[in-house]
Design an enzyme around this catalytic site. Sequence first.
Site, mmCIF file in Angstrom:
data_model
loop_
_atom_site.group_PDB
_atom_site.id
_atom_site.type_symbol
_atom_site.label_atom_id
_atom_site.label_comp_id
_atom_site.label_asym_id
_atom_site.label_seq_id
_atom_site.Cartn_x
_atom_site.Cartn_y
_atom_site.Cartn_z
ATOM 1 N N ASP A 42 0.850 -1.180 0.000
ATOM 2 C CA ASP A 42 0.000 0.000 0.000
ATOM 3 C C ASP A 42 0.890 1.236 0.000
ATOM 4 O OD1 ASP A 42 -2.442 1.429 0.167
ATOM 5 O OD2 ASP A 42 -2.203 1.646 2.334
ATOM 6 N N ASP A 44 -0.278 4.997 1.078
ATOM 7 C CA ASP A 44 -0.524 5.849 2.238
ATOM 8 C C ASP A 44 -0.489 5.025 3.516
ATOM 9 O OD1 ASP A 44 -0.945 8.366 0.900
ATOM 10 O OD2 ASP A 44 -2.841 7.551 0.180
ATOM 11 N N LYS A 213 -9.703 -2.252 -2.961
ATOM 12 C CA LYS A 213 -9.589 -2.977 -1.685
ATOM 13 C C LYS A 213 -10.764 -2.640 -0.773
ATOM 14 C CE LYS A 213 -5.721 -0.888 -1.030
ATOM 15 N NZ LYS A 213 -4.493 -0.352 -0.402
ATOM 16 N N ASP A 238 -1.325 -1.023 6.007
ATOM 17 C CA ASP A 238 -1.475 -0.407 7.333
ATOM 18 C C ASP A 238 -2.898 -0.496 7.857
ATOM 19 O OD1 ASP A 238 -2.356 1.572 5.338
ATOM 20 O OD2 ASP A 238 -2.528 2.928 7.061
#
Length: 288
Positions: A42, A44, A213, A238
């Site tokens: 990912d 961010d 996602k 995250d």
Amino acid sequence: MGHLPGAVLRTPGPPALSPTDHRHPGDDTMHDRKPVQSWLTDMDGVLVHEGQPVPGAPEFVQKLRASGKPFLVLTNNSIYTPRDLQARLARMGLDVPEEAIWSSALATAQFLADQRPGGTAYVIGEAGLTTALHAVGYVLSDFAPDYVVLGETRTYSFEAITKAIRLIDDGARFICTNPDATGPSVEGALPAAGSVAAMISKATGVEPYFVGKPNPMMMRSALNTIDAHSESTAMIGDRMDTDILCGLEAGLETILVLTGISSRAEAERYPYRPSRIVDSVADLIDEV
């Protein structure tokens, strides 16, 4: 053959863990996974956070590139084209090639091209989404389109949302790039595509199909893009409810980093687990 009177029959249990092994029975790491040959990560919360690179992220990306292993940086944000994102990451010291960026906009365009080649769509979104749809041969139109496609934008227009509602009422199929209800900014949370999709659904009674996602389709389209296999690919994220869930359902090794949304304590509350938890991508540099 019988057993001795009074003897207790025991069924085999899981192998005992050594005192230094912090894995839990049932974790993916307890199984014999193939060595990681490709990486999905990912963006961010993993590589960047609030407009700044995560410590160790530039070195991690540099090591990935030097390894020659295929990798993709994933984002549910459909606003930007890969070229835009490449430039934004470069300003933060992250040298990510344009072809190594995979967004929900690209995944959505690929999905529509597979479902209904050469179709038409009414789009609420920005260049990342419209460019991706044009690239697969879609025509953008508000006249009886095959699809209404909702993505992220900096300025959601009430007029555009009204148009989308009426087109869906008239029979257009409803697609949304990603289900995120909010997005991050320096000032705080921003409403994202999932929130606007809920508004449109409330008005039409039609639920969208979310491509990004945690739909494992996003992950599988990424794997296909780099010709990778789930059993030898790791997903770094995250967020437990998107990155880790998506990777888990796609059969990948999942690694939660603690530099973004989900904390270690929050991760324990979910009914599923990541393969492992690390503080940041800095802890993975030596594994590439």
